[in-house]
Write a protein that holds these residues in place. Structure first.
Motif, PDB file in Angstrom:
ATOM      1  N   VAL A  29       0.874  -1.184   0.000  1.00 40.19           N
ATOM      2  CA  VAL A  29       0.000   0.000   0.000  1.00 40.19           C
ATOM      3  C   VAL A  29       0.912   1.234   0.000  1.00 40.19           C
ATOM      4  N   PRO A  30       1.038   1.919  -1.136  1.00 37.94           N
ATOM      5  CA  PRO A  30       1.905   3.111  -1.157  1.00 37.94           C
ATOM      6  C   PRO A  30       1.319   4.239  -0.294  1.00 37.94           C
ATOM      7  N   LYS A  31       2.191   5.120   0.132  1.00 37.92           N
ATOM      8  CA  LYS A  31       1.749   6.270   0.934  1.00 37.92           C
ATOM      9  C   LYS A  31       0.773   7.124   0.121  1.00 37.92           C
ATOM     10  N   GLY A  32      -0.276   7.562   0.774  1.00 39.23           N
ATOM     11  CA  GLY A  32      -1.254   8.432   0.105  1.00 39.23           C
ATOM     12  C   GLY A  32      -2.264   7.687  -0.750  1.00 39.23           C
ATOM     13  N   CYS A  33      -2.327   6.389  -0.552  1.00 47.18           N
ATOM     14  CA  CYS A  33      -3.166   5.566  -1.433  1.00 47.18           C
ATOM     15  C   CYS A  33      -4.314   4.916  -0.645  1.00 47.18           C
ATOM     16  N   ILE A  34      -5.464   4.778  -1.291  1.00 49.34           N
ATOM     17  CA  ILE A  34      -6.544   3.973  -0.711  1.00 49.34           C
ATOM     18  C   ILE A  34      -6.508   2.619  -1.406  1.00 49.34           C
ATOM     19  N   MET A  35      -6.194   1.604  -0.633  1.00 51.84           N
ATOM     20  CA  MET A  35      -6.132   0.264  -1.195  1.00 51.84           C
ATOM     21  C   MET A  35      -7.397  -0.507  -0.790  1.00 51.84           C
ATOM     22  N   GLY A  36      -8.128  -0.970  -1.764  1.00 53.32           N
ATOM     23  CA  GLY A  36      -9.283  -1.830  -1.486  1.00 53.32           C
ATOM     24  C   GLY A  36      -8.810  -3.271  -1.445  1.00 53.32           C
ATOM     25  N   PHE A  37      -9.204  -3.977  -0.413  1.00 49.49           N
ATOM     26  CA  PHE A  37      -8.806  -5.373  -0.278  1.00 49.49           C
ATOM     27  C   PHE A  37     -10.079  -6.190  -0.454  1.00 49.49           C
ATOM     28  N   ILE A  38     -10.220  -6.774  -1.634  1.00 46.04           N
ATOM     29  CA  ILE A  38     -11.516  -7.380  -1.949  1.00 46.04           C
ATOM     30  C   ILE A  38     -11.431  -8.901  -2.035  1.00 46.04           C
ATOM     31  N   GLY A  39     -12.584  -9.493  -1.949  1.00 43.14           N
ATOM     32  CA  GLY A  39     -12.683 -10.943  -2.010  1.00 43.14           C
ATOM     33  C   GLY A  39     -14.016 -11.356  -1.422  1.00 43.14           C
ATOM     34  N   GLN A  40     -14.386 -12.579  -1.720  1.00 40.40           N
ATOM     35  CA  GLN A  40     -15.668 -13.071  -1.212  1.00 40.40           C
ATOM     36  C   GLN A  40     -15.607 -13.242   0.307  1.00 40.40           C
ATOM     37  N   ASN A  41     -16.738 -13.543   0.904  1.00 44.28           N
ATOM     38  CA  ASN A  41     -16.735 -13.917   2.316  1.00 44.28           C
ATOM     39  C   ASN A  41     -15.910 -15.202   2.452  1.00 44.28           C
ATOM     40  N   GLY A  42     -15.020 -15.209   3.422  1.00 41.75           N
ATOM     41  CA  GLY A  42     -14.208 -16.405   3.651  1.00 41.75           C
ATOM     42  C   GLY A  42     -12.998 -16.513   2.740  1.00 41.75           C
ATOM     43  N   ALA A  43     -12.715 -15.455   1.977  1.00 43.03           N
ATOM     44  CA  ALA A  43     -11.567 -15.518   1.054  1.00 43.03           C
ATOM     45  C   ALA A  43     -10.237 -15.353   1.790  1.00 43.03           C
ATOM     46  N   GLY A  44     -10.291 -14.760   2.989  1.00 45.64           N
ATOM     47  CA  GLY A  44      -9.059 -14.564   3.765  1.00 45.64           C
ATOM     48  C   GLY A  44      -8.746 -13.106   4.046  1.00 45.64           C
ATOM     49  N   LYS A  45      -9.723 -12.229   3.829  1.00 42.74           N
ATOM     50  CA  LYS A  45      -9.477 -10.794   4.041  1.00 42.74           C
ATOM     51  C   LYS A  45      -9.208 -10.500   5.521  1.00 42.74           C
ATOM     52  N   THR A  46     -10.137 -10.925   6.359  1.00 39.30           N
ATOM     53  CA  THR A  46     -10.000 -10.631   7.787  1.00 39.30           C
ATOM     54  C   THR A  46      -8.766 -11.324   8.361  1.00 39.30           C
TER      55      THR A  46
END
Lengths: 301, 240
Positions: A29-46
């Motif tokens: 995640v570069p400085k000054g950036c909004i990074m969306g971390f996407i994936g289905q439920n249970g994909a491993g995001k949390t």
């Protein structure tokens, strides 16, 4: 503000559960950036976010924040970040006023005035017990806390899940305001990709614990395209460019990762623009097919 | 230090209802104890009463305390002190606080709580010393404190056990059983006939002196150290 290039660097994080694993997860995640971390439920995001924050142990890998090793400088780094969970972590018997006292002692840069101005803005009663708050109010309270200690990095885990559209929009506007000075960064996990269309600079897609891509949103939207054509026309496309194919009774829908190249080989075809949701769905489908093929091969062996 | 104070404030807020119940339970227990002492004092002819009888009375009283303690919330309770899995710990881990800070908070809260109980027992001591033989008082208080401190130590072990071996319920049972067994063992020990013909009063006095040394020189620091260590380990442990 300290000079650093990347707010977060995640390098080959691995973590195993009996039925799930994070498989060498890497992204930046570069400085000054909004990074969306996407994936289905249970994909491993949390799980990824919990691993990054050292809430859970990892098997291997490296996490760096503000160009420092996170695990070696955990406390100092945590003073500079704010985390918003999908469900409020604050105990129901506390009040916003209590939180002000607690966080005031914990975060060196806690700003009481900012906190109370957010409470006012969000119409949160400071003396009401958190247990009595609605889901939207709880999320707003978390945001108020997160934004009141001058955090340089905001990590949000599904901040808008379960919120009504009005509150969701409010949350997004607050995040955009937070990013105005270019000194802040956001990593935000979600499965509601329409939000990221509006605010994200970059997006990382995870499925079954593996990163499928991590790319700039404008590049993704610009390059990818959706072609509706006949089955036999597929042969004209470079297989390397095909993300995934869907068959329907009229023919096929195919997502390509280079729409210009596809337009050259199929000038008569209408290539539709895609959004992040399309991209996510087609990439996940492709990944599933690959996995199914691999497991099929293994079964044959 | 500021962080520790903030965490202590949070812990105090979160445990206030539980602590209040326990304190009320303790005060009720104390009141009943005082009434009983008065009753014993008025109904007994001290000249006719043997040490053996008095010790038996003590045993009954200790059992009574023990049961009432459990019914009223117990003097020490592992679920109260043990860092809880889930929301609060998850929150704590995302905060810039160390496991040491959190363990320190638990220990200081435990000691602050002990001061409340010590205050209550001091009231009892003054009252009892006016009505009972001082030697019985020393003996009873010693047993009382010993059980209390050992219970803190066991509580720490329970916490370690719960986090390392996940045998939480078994550990609580062990805690409760030991809490009952310790005073009884000590009383039985004090009732043994003395081999060298030493008067029982002298024997109990010596036992009490040894207990006092054990308590303040060994057990108190050991229990506190173990408790701190257990909390530290619990907070250092991350969920898998």
């Amino acid at each position: 503000m300290e000079r650093y290039e990347n707010a977060i660097e995640v390098k080959e994080i691995t973590k195993s559960y009996p039925a799930f694993c994070l498989n060498q997860v890497s992204f930046t995640v570069p400085k000054g950036c909004i990074m969306g971390f996407i994936g289905q439920n249970g994909a491993g995001k949390t799980t990824t976010l919990r691993s990054i924050l050292h809430i859970t142990n990892i098997k291997s890998g490296e996490v760096r924040m503000f160009d420092q090793d996170f695990f070696e400088n955990e406390i100092e780094i945590k003073k500079r970040i704010a985390v918003v969970f999908d469900e409020t972590p604050f105990h129901g018997s506390l009040t916003a006023r209590d939180l002000n006292v607690i966080f005031g002692g914990i975060y060196p840069e806690w700003n009481k005035d900012t906190f109370y101005s957010y409470l006012q803005y969000f119409e949160i009663r400071e003396d009401q017990k958190i247990a009595a708050y609605s889901k939207g109010l709880k999320m707003k309270l978390q945001l108020a806390c997160a934004l009141s200690h001058n955090a340089e990095l905001l990590i949000l885990d599904e901040p808008t899940a379960g919120l009504d559209p009005v509150v969701r929009e409010e949350v997004l506007q607050i995040l955009l305001k937070y990013m105005e000075d270019g000194e802040h960064s956001i990593l935000m996990s979600t499965h509601i990709t329409s939000e990221l269309d509006k605010i994200a600079d970059m997006v990382t897609l995870i499925d079954h614990g593996s990163i499928l891509f991590s790319e700039r949103v404008d590049t993704l939207l610009e390059q990818h395209g959706l072609i509706k054509c006949a089955q036999e026309d597929l042969n004209r496309l470079d297989p390397e460019d095909i993300i995934s194919v869907r068959t329907n009774r009229f023919g096929v829908e195919v997502m390509v990762k280079d729409r210009e190249k596809a337009a050259n080989v199929m000038p008569e075809a209408i290539i539709d623009r895609v959004n992040l949701e399309d991209i996510m769905v087609f990439y996940v489908e492709r990944f599933r097919k690959e996995r199914a093929d691999e497991s099929g091969k293994l079964t044959t062996l | 230090m500021k962080a520790v104070n903030s965490l202590r404030y949070k812990e105090k807020l979160l445990t206030k209802p539980e602590r209040t119940k326990r304190h009320i339970g303790f005060l009720i227990m104390l009141a009943i104890y005082l009434v009983l002492i008065t009753g014993i004092n008025q109904s007994c002819d001290w000249d006719l009463l043997s040490w053996r009888h008095i010790s038996s009375f003590s045993a009954i009283l200790f059992f009574f305390i023990s049961w009432l303690g459990i019914a009223g919330g117990a003097l020490t309770a592992a679920p109260y002190s043990k860092p809880k899995e889930g929301k609060e710990s998850g929150w704590s881990y995302a905060l810039p606080v160390t496991a040491k800070d959190q363990a320190k908070v638990k220990l200081t809260l435990k000691l602050e709580d002990s001061i409340f109980y010590l205050g209550g027992i001091a009231i009892y001591s003054v009252y009892a010393s006016l009505h009972l033989e001082i030697i019985i008082l020393i003996f009873m208080l010693n047993v009382f404190f010993l059980g209390f401190l050992i219970a803190i130590g066991i509580e720490a072990l329970v916490s370690l056990d719960a986090y390392w071996l996940s045998k939480e319920k078994l550990s609580y049972m062990l805690l409760m059983i030991l809490w009952k067994v310790i005073p009884v063992v000590l009383i039985v020990f004090s009732l043994r006939p003395t081999a060298d013909g030493m008067p029982l009063e002298e024997s109990i006095f010596r036992l009490s002196t040894i207990q006092t040394f054990l308590l303040f020189l060994v057990l108190v620091p050991a229990a506190c150290g173990l408790y701190y260590y257990a909390m530290l380990k619990a907070y250092e442990t991350r969920a898998d």
